[in-house]
Design a protein around this motif. Structure first.
Motif, PDB file in Angstrom:
ATOM      1  N   PHE A  34       6.560 -42.069  37.788  1.00  0.00           N
ATOM      2  CA  PHE A  34       5.808 -41.274  38.629  1.00  0.00           C
ATOM      3  C   PHE A  34       5.390 -40.011  37.651  1.00  0.00           C
ATOM      4  CE2 PHE A  34       7.347 -43.133  42.607  1.00  0.00           C
ATOM      5  CZ  PHE A  34       8.357 -43.528  42.466  1.00  0.00           C
ATOM      6  N   TYR A  36       3.957 -35.945  38.490  1.00  0.00           N
ATOM      7  CA  TYR A  36       3.993 -34.863  39.613  1.00  0.00           C
ATOM      8  C   TYR A  36       3.247 -33.758  38.961  1.00  0.00           C
ATOM      9  CZ  TYR A  36       6.695 -37.450  43.075  1.00  0.00           C
ATOM     10  OH  TYR A  36       7.212 -38.351  43.737  1.00  0.00           O
ATOM     11  N   GLN A  38       2.913 -29.536  39.295  1.00  0.00           N
ATOM     12  CA  GLN A  38       3.353 -28.196  40.026  1.00  0.00           C
ATOM     13  C   GLN A  38       2.448 -26.919  39.747  1.00  0.00           C
ATOM     14  OE1 GLN A  38       7.618 -26.772  39.010  1.00  0.00           O
ATOM     15  NE2 GLN A  38       7.802 -25.860  41.161  1.00  0.00           N
ATOM     16  N   GLY A  43       5.537 -26.279  45.664  1.00  0.00           N
ATOM     17  CA  GLY A  43       6.221 -27.470  45.431  1.00  0.00           C
ATOM     18  C   GLY A  43       5.627 -28.410  44.627  1.00  0.00           C
ATOM     19  N   LEU A  44       6.191 -29.624  44.247  1.00  0.00           N
ATOM     20  CA  LEU A  44       5.747 -30.528  43.316  1.00  0.00           C
ATOM     21  C   LEU A  44       4.849 -31.495  44.183  1.00  0.00           C
ATOM     22  CD1 LEU A  44       8.319 -29.719  41.655  1.00  0.00           C
ATOM     23  CD2 LEU A  44       8.033 -31.971  40.650  1.00  0.00           C
ATOM     24  N   PHE A  46       2.762 -35.238  44.222  1.00  0.00           N
ATOM     25  CA  PHE A  46       2.703 -36.516  43.669  1.00  0.00           C
ATOM     26  C   PHE A  46       1.267 -36.796  43.143  1.00  0.00           C
ATOM     27  CE2 PHE A  46       3.147 -41.084  43.228  1.00  0.00           C
ATOM     28  CZ  PHE A  46       1.931 -41.480  43.734  1.00  0.00           C
ATOM     29  N   LEU A  88       2.318 -27.164  35.692  1.00  0.00           N
ATOM     30  CA  LEU A  88       3.363 -27.825  34.908  1.00  0.00           C
ATOM     31  C   LEU A  88       3.423 -29.190  35.352  1.00  0.00           C
ATOM     32  CD1 LEU A  88       5.928 -27.325  33.418  1.00  0.00           C
ATOM     33  CD2 LEU A  88       7.098 -26.434  35.487  1.00  0.00           C
ATOM     34  N   PHE A  90       5.363 -33.024  35.598  1.00  0.00           N
ATOM     35  CA  PHE A  90       6.518 -33.693  35.412  1.00  0.00           C
ATOM     36  C   PHE A  90       6.576 -35.160  35.527  1.00  0.00           C
ATOM     37  CE2 PHE A  90       9.525 -30.231  35.909  1.00  0.00           C
ATOM     38  CZ  PHE A  90       9.001 -29.326  36.484  1.00  0.00           C
ATOM     39  N   PHE A 102      13.710 -36.751  36.990  1.00  0.00           N
ATOM     40  CA  PHE A 102      12.546 -35.829  36.646  1.00  0.00           C
ATOM     41  C   PHE A 102      12.816 -35.366  35.138  1.00  0.00           C
ATOM     42  CE2 PHE A 102       9.801 -35.213  40.108  1.00  0.00           C
ATOM     43  CZ  PHE A 102      10.491 -35.524  41.102  1.00  0.00           C
ATOM     44  N   LYS A 104      11.656 -32.741  31.967  1.00  0.00           N
ATOM     45  CA  LYS A 104      12.192 -31.252  31.921  1.00  0.00           C
ATOM     46  C   LYS A 104      10.660 -30.568  31.983  1.00  0.00           C
ATOM     47  CE  LYS A 104      11.497 -30.861  26.933  1.00  0.00           C
ATOM     48  NZ  LYS A 104      10.123 -30.297  26.580  1.00  0.00           N
TER      49      LYS A 104
END
Lengths: 112, 111
Positions: A34, A36, A38, A43-44, A46, A88, A90, A102, A104
Motif C-alpha cells: 500500500f 498512503y 499524509q 490523518g493518512l 489511501f 509525507l 508512507f 508502515f 518510516k
C-alpha cells in the motif's frame, strides 16, 4: 516477520518533473502493498494498493506504483509533479492476514 | 459525514493523569485500529479489534486499555500518563479490500 523500508527521508523534485518515492519490503508470503499520503495535521489517506495482477497499479491523484517481485520493491511514481503533491508518503505491507506495517515515511517536497 | 471521527483532537494534561480518546466509524467496517505517531512521524500499531474482539495487542504497556463497545466504536483509555506518551494517536478502520481509513488524529501532550 514482515518489514518495509523507505530509504529516503526526503525527496525534492521540481514541479512538472517525474517523481519516484522508493519502497522495499520483506514478507514471508505474498505481499499486500500500500501507499498512503499524509498532509500536515491530517490523518493518512489511501493512495493505491497491490494485491495481485498487473505489476503497475494506478491510484488517486495521478499516482502509480510498480510492483517488482525480484527486487522486492514497490516504488511510487508520478509522471508530472505538482506543488500540491508535497506531503509525507508512507509505504505499508501486509502479509496475508497479519497486521499492516508502515515504513518510516518519505517527505516529498515539490519545488515551484 | 466524517467516515472515521476521533475526539478530542487535542489533549493537554499533566503526568500521572488518566485520559480517554474516542473513535467512531460509520463505514460499516468490522476491523478497527489504534496507531501511535511519534514526533519523528513513525507510525506504530498499538491495537486491532475485529467486531469487538481484540486481535492484535502490540506489546503496549497495560496502562493503555482499548475498549470496543460495538464494532463502530473503539476507544482508548490511558492511565498514569507519562511524558513519553506524548504523540498523535490515530484511529483507523479497515475495508474488506484491506484499505485503511484514518481519523484526523488526537494530539496528546503530557506535561
Amino acid at each position: 516477520a514482515q518489514s518495509v523500508a523507505q530509504p529516503e527521508d526526503q525527496v525534492n523534485v521540481a514541479e512538472g518533473n517525474p517523481l519516484t518515492v522508493k519502497c522495499t519490503y520483506s514478507v514471508s508470503g505474498n505481499p499486500y502493498l500500500f501507499w498512503y499520503v499524509q498532509y500536515p495535521n491530517r490523518g493518512l489517506q489511501f493512495l493505491l494498493k497491490y494485491i495481485t495482477g498487473d505489476n503497475l497499479v494506478k491510484g488517486s491523484y495521478g499516482f502509480e506504483a510498480e510492483f517488482n517481485k525480484s527486487q522486492t520493491s514497490f516504488h511510487l511514481k508520478k509522471p508530472s509533479a505538482l506543488v500540491s503533491d508535497s506531503a509525507l508518503y508512507f509505504c505499508a505491507v501486509r502479509d496475508g492476514r497479519d497486521k499492516i506495517i508502515f515504513g518510516k515515511g518519505t517527505r516529498l517536497h515539490i519545488l515551484p | 459525514d466524517t467516515a472515521v471521527s476521533q475526539t478530542p483532537k487535542y489533549l493537554v494534561t499533566q503526568m500521572g493523569n488518566d485520559k480517554s480518546i474516542k473513535c467512531e466509524q460509520n463505514l460499516g467496517h468490522d476491523t478497527m485500529y489504534w496507531y501511535k505517531q511519534d514526533s519523528k512521524k513513525f507510525l506504530k500499531i498499538m491495537f486491532s479489534y475485529n467486531n469487538k474482539e481484540l486481535i492484535i495487542n502490540e506489546t503496549v504497556p497495560n496502562r493503555f486499555s482499548p475498549k470496543s463497545p460495538d464494532k463502530a466504536h473503539l476507544n482508548l483509555h490511558i492511565n498514569s500518563l507519562e511524558l513519553g506518551d506524548s504523540a498523535v494517536y490515530f484511529c483507523a478502520s479497515e475495508s474488506v479490500l484491506g484499505e485503511l481509513f484514518f481519523g484526523e488524529g488526537s494530539r496528546l501532550t503530557v506535561l
